[in-house]
Design a protein around this motif. Structure first.
Motif, PDB file in Angstrom:
ATOM      1  N   ALA B  87      -9.518  16.269 -17.071  1.00 46.45           N
ATOM      2  CA  ALA B  87      -8.098  16.571 -17.210  1.00 46.45           C
ATOM      3  C   ALA B  87      -7.487  16.826 -15.839  1.00 46.45           C
ATOM      4  CB  ALA B  87      -7.911  17.793 -18.105  1.00 46.45           C
ATOM      5  N   ASP B  88      -8.235  17.510 -14.975  1.00 48.42           N
ATOM      6  CA  ASP B  88      -7.737  17.765 -13.625  1.00 48.42           C
ATOM      7  C   ASP B  88      -7.607  16.461 -12.841  1.00 48.42           C
ATOM      8  OD1 ASP B  88      -7.260  18.518 -11.035  1.00 48.42           O
ATOM      9  OD2 ASP B  88      -9.280  19.292 -10.690  1.00 48.42           O
ATOM     10  N   SER B  91      -4.968  13.782 -14.019  1.00 51.65           N
ATOM     11  CA  SER B  91      -3.542  14.101 -13.971  1.00 51.65           C
ATOM     12  C   SER B  91      -3.066  14.400 -12.552  1.00 51.65           C
ATOM     13  CB  SER B  91      -3.229  15.281 -14.892  1.00 51.65           C
ATOM     14  OG  SER B  91      -3.910  16.424 -14.460  1.00 51.65           O
ATOM     15  N   ARG B  92      -3.949  14.252 -11.584  1.00 54.89           N
ATOM     16  CA  ARG B  92      -3.493  14.440 -10.200  1.00 54.89           C
ATOM     17  C   ARG B  92      -2.545  13.306  -9.829  1.00 54.89           C
ATOM     18  NH1 ARG B  92      -8.742  16.146  -6.777  1.00 54.89           N
ATOM     19  NH2 ARG B  92      -9.312  17.900  -8.091  1.00 54.89           N
TER      20      ARG B  92
ATOM     21  N   GLY C 315      -5.541  22.280  -4.901  1.00 59.20           N
ATOM     22  CA  GLY C 315      -5.313  20.845  -4.997  1.00 59.20           C
ATOM     23  C   GLY C 315      -5.617  20.325  -6.381  1.00 59.20           C
ATOM     24  N   GLN C 316      -5.987  21.225  -7.279  1.00 58.63           N
ATOM     25  CA  GLN C 316      -6.103  20.861  -8.686  1.00 58.63           C
ATOM     26  C   GLN C 316      -4.730  20.393  -9.184  1.00 58.63           C
ATOM     27  OE1 GLN C 316      -8.089  23.402 -12.144  1.00 58.63           O
ATOM     28  NE2 GLN C 316      -6.137  24.232 -11.500  1.00 58.63           N
ATOM     29  N   SER C 317      -4.729  19.481 -10.174  1.00 52.71           N
ATOM     30  CA  SER C 317      -3.450  18.949 -10.611  1.00 52.71           C
ATOM     31  C   SER C 317      -2.593  20.042 -11.227  1.00 52.71           C
ATOM     32  CB  SER C 317      -3.654  17.808 -11.602  1.00 52.71           C
ATOM     33  OG  SER C 317      -3.387  18.245 -12.908  1.00 52.71           O
ATOM     34  N   ILE C 318      -1.288  19.900 -11.041  1.00 54.15           N
ATOM     35  CA  ILE C 318      -0.376  20.945 -11.504  1.00 54.15           C
ATOM     36  C   ILE C 318      -0.363  21.005 -13.036  1.00 54.15           C
ATOM     37  CG2 ILE C 318       2.055  21.613 -11.577  1.00 54.15           C
ATOM     38  CD1 ILE C 318       2.222  20.406  -8.731  1.00 54.15           C
ATOM     39  N   TYR C 319      -0.490  19.822 -13.668  1.00 55.07           N
ATOM     40  CA  TYR C 319      -0.497  19.808 -15.134  1.00 55.07           C
ATOM     41  C   TYR C 319      -1.690  20.585 -15.679  1.00 55.07           C
ATOM     42  CZ  TYR C 319       3.324  16.544 -15.206  1.00 55.07           C
ATOM     43  OH  TYR C 319       4.544  15.976 -15.071  1.00 55.07           O
ATOM     44  N   THR C 320      -2.873  20.351 -15.093  1.00 57.67           N
ATOM     45  CA  THR C 320      -4.044  21.113 -15.513  1.00 57.67           C
ATOM     46  C   THR C 320      -3.832  22.588 -15.249  1.00 57.67           C
ATOM     47  OG1 THR C 320      -5.226  19.220 -14.685  1.00 57.67           O
ATOM     48  CG2 THR C 320      -6.539  21.039 -15.468  1.00 57.67           C
TER      49      THR C 320
END
Lengths: 226, 110, 545
Positions: B87-88, B91-92, C315-320
């Motif tokens: 998921a991480d 979605s980056r 730097g983890q995605s903002i959505y996560t």
């Protein structure tokens, strides 16, 4: 002697009955296997992630592996699972001769698997695709790996060695457990009422087999061979 | 008796033959270009093989509920680990990286 | 001479055989399979590590009295906080309540003779000691400076300290946790006495069960993360090294997949202890038994869904990040339920302020503060401000020390009469509890303020304007240190000189109080059977003397 081992059931002092002891042992091994799932799971996660990130390099590197040896080894390991399942059945039905024979067969098949695996490792050294120690592929191997990037190809072989190595380590432990089991079987310790150790070792052996069932497609088949 | 019922010999043989057929199938499928479905087929067959080993060789079919829960929990937690890590990474970049911060430039947000 | 020989055996003959006096000699301890003796082996070991870890904290607090650093070089300071973290977390907090009180009490509380796998239980202690030996080796040979989190690529490539033995030590110790968890789950499922249904079990067992789930499913992932770190550092193969094609964040994902649930490994058992102490000293049935039990399991499951809140700024995605933030808020719900239920249990209870109760009340207040400040950190935008500051340090010390250690000490005081058969001096115990409470708040409340003002953690120096709060914190730490030494002294004293406790000094419910103190080797003289709900204090009051 004969009447001694017809109904000899060891019940440890903390248990009330052989049923309770049997159920505790089975639940214990299943929970241990859940632990093992997570243990390998970390590696599977890393592998899946890097395969997704660097697909071309991983596909190219996976084609370097010998698919025939991989498939043969899969069949060998599944056969050993079959003989292991039959050993448990032999213990349940109190066929002592068959139990010993099947355990020996299972161990032999396990040893053949490790032998083939060892030969594959040797091939990797010949091809100079061992990460860190000897990673300098040449000629045809280099030509096949280079388009995807050598760094990421090396990463594939890291995972290849970690995952198959950890699996092989579990096989070796399993062989040790089977050997102890064989000695106990020869000593006529098991009977229709007491065969939990055979069952528990069998569950472990099948689990190691399942790990390989996934390692084979993930490592050998992933990029296709067309 | 707490022990499982004794599975007939025939069942073991049938499962074993099915497993070997599946090995041949999955190996053969690798030589046919199915596009993205190569991975799906390979993992699907692996899943079927796993279920055969679990249900028959490991007697999950005849086990009690608690054993089922343990097996399902292991699978669930593994999917949690893989799922949330992916998921991480997947979605980056859905939101483009903001421009480097500097004290002189005014904020560019609307 | 003759009087000595005739008088001395008499009290021994009068003392019935129990697990302590049934056998003597070091063999009877080192090869024991008795869960109660293994609990004592753990007690001695974790107490040792607690004071080693505490010594590192003392050195840090002395160093931070001066803005320029009063004591050590910055490199040494890095090692101090790393070793403090590693030892306190992996060698004290994680094994503390499960391996000492859990080992001692799980079979007693369910009415069993022992755990399901006594040999595995002993093996887990040996594995723990082996892991401890590796970590102590790294301490003696210069220590580690990576922080307890071992973040890559610093730990895998650049750190010039004893990373490998420390990581191996934690790797090994993990297997001792797994064995303990496995043992507890099987024991609770399969070894309950007749009539001991799931909803008659003391809530301590529910919390042990929930903790064991985390042990079994989380610890192997930490093991594999450290295993990969080990390989990466030895062979430089590149899994976590960007320069070689790998990804350092993968390590953080694997690490926090275990290490966030590990926080609940530390706090859930303490919650279980509090659920025992509060009804006993309020003389009331616990409020909302089932809800507390299920909330323990809910915490264990949810704890695996929130690890990304440690990585909001990496730097983890903002959505996560959004998902992890929302899930982190959800963990607060079962935790808050527990606090409400303990408070509701106190309501209109006839409360007595014995030492265990003082720790329990301290726990409720401090855990609430630690938990609520955790919500600040679970919010994305506040976390960007507070991440990496002393606010974090204060927050998790309110949970770990204000929560877990308070719970552990409360449990030790509550069950000490059962473990040793002796009473400790109550007045000293209350004094120590008060000293610890005051010292703790004086140490860590200023750190909330420091973090809010922007002082970053893990620095050997700080601006002079922060000195007042830092000195306050160091002063509190010295009080806290004294507070921890006092119980050590009176517990040791009471083993020999304390008054005989009798089977049930608190008038508490629960099977463990229906057997003599200390319990006999097989726990119960007659196999127990259970016919009542847990915490039946309303009916039991008549029997109290």
């Amino acid at each position: 002697m004969s009447e001694a081992h017809s109904g000899r059931i060891h019940i440890a002092h903390q248990f009330e009955s052989s049923d309770q002891q049997h159920e505790a042992g089975t639940l214990g091994i299943w929970i241990f296997l859940a632990t093992e799932v997570m243990f390998f799971g970390g590696l599977f996660t890393g592998y899946a992630l890097d395969r997704w990130l660097y697909y071309p390099a991983f596909a190219a590197a996976s084609r370097i592996l010998d698919i025939r040896l991989g498939a043969i080894n899969t069949a060998v390991l599944l056969t050993s699972s079959f003989t292991m399942a039959l050993s448990v059945r032999a213990a349940q039905t109190a066929k002592r001769g068959a139990l010993a024979l099947l355990l020996i067969l299972t161990m032999l098949l396990g040893a053949v698997f490790l032998g083939i695996k060892g030969f594959e490792y040797y091939q990797k050294f010949v091809e100079h695709v061992v990460p860190s120690l000897d990673f300098a592929p040449q000629g045809e191997v280099l030509a096949r790996l280079a388009p995807g990037g050598l760094g990421h190809a090396q990463l594939f072989f890291c995972f290849y060695f970690f995952m198959t190595g950890l699996h092989a380590l579990h096989m070796i432990v399993g062989l040790g457990l089977l050997f102890v089991l064989l000695l106990r079987a020869l000593g006529s310790e098991f009977n229709a009422g007491y065969y939990a150790p055979v069952e528990v070792t069998g569950l472990y052996w099948h689990f190691v087999d399942i790990i390989w069932i996934f390692l084979f497609p993930l490592l050998y088949l992933i990029g296709g061979r067309f | 008796m707490a022990a499982q019922p004794i599975v007939p010999f025939r069942t073991y043989v049938l499962v074993f033959v099915a497993l070997l057929v599946l090995v041949a199938l999955t190996t053969g499928a690798a030589f046919i270009d199915l596009g993205p479905f190569n991975t799906v087929v390979a993992l699907g067959i692996a899943f079927i093989k796993m279920m055969l080993v679990l249900l028959f060789f490991m007697h999950l079919l005849h086990s009690n509920k608690l054993t089922h829960v343990t097996a399902v929990a292991a699978a669930f937690w593994l999917l949690l680990l893989i799922g949330l890590v992916f998921a991480d990474y997947t979605s980056r970049g859905w939101i483009p990286d903001p421009a480097p911060w500097s004290s002189s430039a005014p904020p560019t947000h609307p | 001479m003759s009087t000595a020989t005739t008088v001395a055996p008499e009290p021994r003959a009068a003392t019935p055989l129990n697990y302590l006096n049934v056998e003597y000699g070091w063999r009877s301890w080192l090869f024991t399979k008795d869960h109660k003796r293994i609990a004592l082996l753990y007690l001695i070991s974790i107490t040792f590590y607690f004071f080693i870890g505490g010594a590192f904290a003392v050195l840090m607090r002395i160093h931070l009295i001066d803005p320029q650093g009063a004591l050590v070089q910055p490199e040494t300071y890095n090692k101090l906080f790393t070793m403090h973290g590693i030892i306190m977390i992996f060698f004290f907090l994680i094994p503390s309540i499960p391996s000492v009180l859990g080992n001692f009490l799980v079979p007693l509380m369910i009415g069993a003779r022992d755990l399901a796998f006594p040999r595995l239980n002993l093996l887990s202690w040996y594995i723990y000691m082996l892991g401890g030996a590796f970590t102590m080796y790294s301490v003696i040979h210069g220590g580690v400076d990576t922080g307890w989190t071992f973040y890559t690529p610093y730990s895998s490539t650049y750190a010039n300290s004893q990373v490998i033995p420390a990581a191996l030590g934690i790797f090994i110790t993990g297997f001792s946790s797994i064995l303990t968890g496995l043992n507890f789950i099987v024991t609770i499922h399969k070894m309950r006495a007749p009539g001991m249904t799931w909803f008659r079990m003391p809530l301590f067992l529910w919390s042990m069960y929930a903790t064991s789930i985390i042990f079994v499913l989380g610890t192997p992932v930490l093991a594999i993360a450290l295993f990969l770190l080990f390989l990466e550092r030895v062979f430089q193969v590149g899994i976590f090294t960007p320069a070689l094609g790998g990804d350092p964040l993968l390590f953080q994902h694997l690490f926090w997949f275990y290490s966030h649930p590990a926080v609940y490994i530390m706090i859930l058992p303490a919650m279980g202890v509090i659920s025992e102490i509060v009804p006993c000293f309020s003389r009331k049935r616990i409020f909302g038994y089932k809800v507390i039990g299920f909330s323990s399991v809910a915490i264990a499951v949810l704890s695996f869904l929130v690890w990304g809140h440690h990585m909001f700024v990496t730097g983890q995605s903002i959505y996560t990040g959004l998902v992890f933030s929302a899930l982190s808020f959800m963990v607060a719900i079962p935790s808050a339920i527990k606090v409400f239920n303990w408070t509701a249990t106190l309501y209109k209870g006839s409360i007595s302020y014995d030492a265990p109760m003082l720790y329990a009340l301290g726990f409720i207040g401090l855990f609430t503060m630690g938990g609520l400040t955790g919500l600040f950190l679970a919010s994305l935008s506040t976390d960007v401000q507070l991440n990496g500051t002393y606010f974090i340090v204060a927050h998790f010390h309110y949970i770990m020390v204000g929560g877990a250690v308070m719970g552990y000490l409360g449990g030790m005081h509550y069950w000490w009469p059962k473990i040793s058969g002796r009473l400790y001096p109550e007045i000293w115990a209350r004094l120590a509890a008060a000293i610890i409470f005051v010292g703790f708040n004086l140490t860590f409340f200023p750190q909330f303020m420091l973090g809010y003002l922007g002082m970053p953690r893990r620095y050997a120096f700080y601006p002079a304007e922060f000195q007042f709060l830092n000195v306050m914190s160091s002063a509190g730490a010295s009080i806290l240190g004294v507070g921890y030494l006092i119980p050590l002294i009176y517990f040791a004293w009471s083993m020999r000189y304390g008054p005989i406790a009798g089977p049930n000094p608190w008038g508490a419910t629960g099977l463990e109080w229906q057997t003599p103190s200390p319990p006999p080797k097989d726990n119960f003289e007659q196999p127990p059977a259970v016919a009542d709900e847990a915490y039946d204090y309303a009916h039991q009051e008549v029997g109290l003397v």
